[in-house]
Design an enzyme around this catalytic site. Structure first.
Site, short mmCIF file in Angstrom:
data_model
loop_
_atom_site.label_atom_id
_atom_site.label_comp_id
_atom_site.label_asym_id
_atom_site.label_seq_id
_atom_site.Cartn_x
_atom_site.Cartn_y
_atom_site.Cartn_z
N GLU A 95 0.76 -1.11 0.07
CA GLU A 95 0.16 -0.13 0.13
C GLU A 95 0.88 1.10 0.05
OE1 GLU A 95 -2.75 -0.45 3.37
OE2 GLU A 95 -3.67 -2.09 2.43
N HIS B 6 -7.91 1.62 1.57
CA HIS B 6 -7.76 1.14 2.95
C HIS B 6 -8.48 2.33 3.76
CE1 HIS B 6 -4.95 -0.83 6.09
NE2 HIS B 6 -6.31 -0.68 6.79
#
Length: 349
Positions: A274, A293
């Site tokens: 990420e 997220h």
């Protein structure tokens, strides 16, 4: 959660708030609900963190990683409060060696994350992103959407991990006429009948579910819990939802199953890396919905989360026990550890 009044004579506590959730808008809310004896400092990005935020702090409030090296530079530190529940990026063993208590905010935003999971289910099944893009591009495609769209009603949903979030998902699904299966460490829970869910071992859950949604923590014990064998065991045409941790899923196996058509779609809020790399093949699928997220990221929840965290910090500072659901680690014999042993975390076989 109600705020606890603080005696005027209580000593000031220095609290460093570290991580991406502590943007200026969130800081304003957190400052408003903070106890008056808390002196807060913020670092939204690692490069914003000053050395004094470690050396001078009594407590940390974090979403950022906490390493042994950081703890070595924090001589005053006695308490680490995780914003949220996933604590795998905190070196709990190093904290324990240094006599530092670690806690989470169990259940504080469970309903919010559960809503996001159900939203991903609906968005994937009804191809909402594809439909929206087509209308914006001037294309009217109901005939194209019909053969690839599905309803949630009547589906079997398998929940992997049955803590606060998993149970919240179950409650939300009650209005959709679904059959809910769940699996968790330790077997069935006493309130499954009231929740309208049924326990199934992981292999059975995978083989019976039209939708599999992940709600267990990350960390070494659950890394690659859903790999090639598990995905192959899922029903043909099933959908995978992950709002928990990217490391739970072997992404290469997921991509292969999407390419082959074994899975009809996926809804992903978390990833192995990420932010999601530009070259990720997951970006190319029309039947995959991607979010950054953000399942637990609502301004509506900031005050709620902050009050929960501050309540733990206040209890610790007063020598009171931390609620068992929140306590991850505490020095033996300390007041924080005087409550019943914390419950087992969701670690699947």
């Amino acid at each position: 959660m109600t705020e606890t009044p603080i005696p005027a004579a209580e000593a000031r506590l220095r609290v460093a708030c570290l991580g991406f959730v502590f943007d200026p808008a969130a800081q304003a809310v957190i400052n408003r609900v903070a106890p008056p004896n808390f002196q807060l400092s913020y670092a939204e990005r690692p490069q914003d963190m000053t050395e004094a935020m470690l050396t001078d702090s009594d407590m940390l409030l974090v979403v950022a990683p906490v390493t042994d090296d950081m703890l070595a530079r924090a001589p005053r530190l006695r308490f680490i409060q995780k914003w949220g529940t996933g604590y795998e990026k905190i070196d709990v063993a190093a904290a324990a060696r240094r006599g530092i208590t670690v806690a989470i905010t169990a259940g504080a935003n469970a309903e919010t994350i559960a809503e996001h999971a159900v939203t991903l289910m609906l968005t994937v099944l009804r191809r909402i992103v594809v439909a929206d893009r087509a209308v914006r591009d001037g294309r009217w495609i109901p005939a194209e959407l019909r053969p690839v769209s599905q309803r949630l009603y009547g589906k079997t949903v398998g929940i992997v991990g049955f803590g606060n979030i998993g149970k919240a998902v179950t409650r939300l699904l009650a209005g959709f006429g679904t059959t809910v299966l769940y699996t968790k460490r330790g077997g069935p829970v006493p309130d499954e009948a009231a929740l309208g869910a049924s326990f199934a071992p992981l292999p059975e859950l995978l083989s019976r579910s039209d939708i599999v949604t992940l709600h267990c923590p990350g960390g070494a014990a659950n890394r690659h819990l859903i790999g090639r064998a598990e995905i192959e065991a899922m029903k043909p045409g099933a959908v995978l939802i992950n709002v928990a941790r990217g490391e739970l899923v072997v992404e290469e196996a997921l991509v292969a199953a999407l390419q082959s058509g074994h899975l009809s779609g996926a809804g992903l809020d978390v990833f192995a890396e990420e932010p999601l790399p530009p070259g990720s093949p997951l970006r190319a699928f029309d039947n995959v919905v991607l979010t950054p997220h953000s399942a637990g990221s609502l301004m509506e929840d900031v005050a709620l989360m902050a009050r929960h965290a501050f309540e733990n910090m206040l209890r610790f500072s007063r020598g009171e026990s931390i609620r068992p659901a929140d306590l991850i680690s505490a020095p033996p014999g300390s007041p924080a550890a005087s409550a019943a042993s914390p419950p087992s975390r969701e670690v699947l076989p």
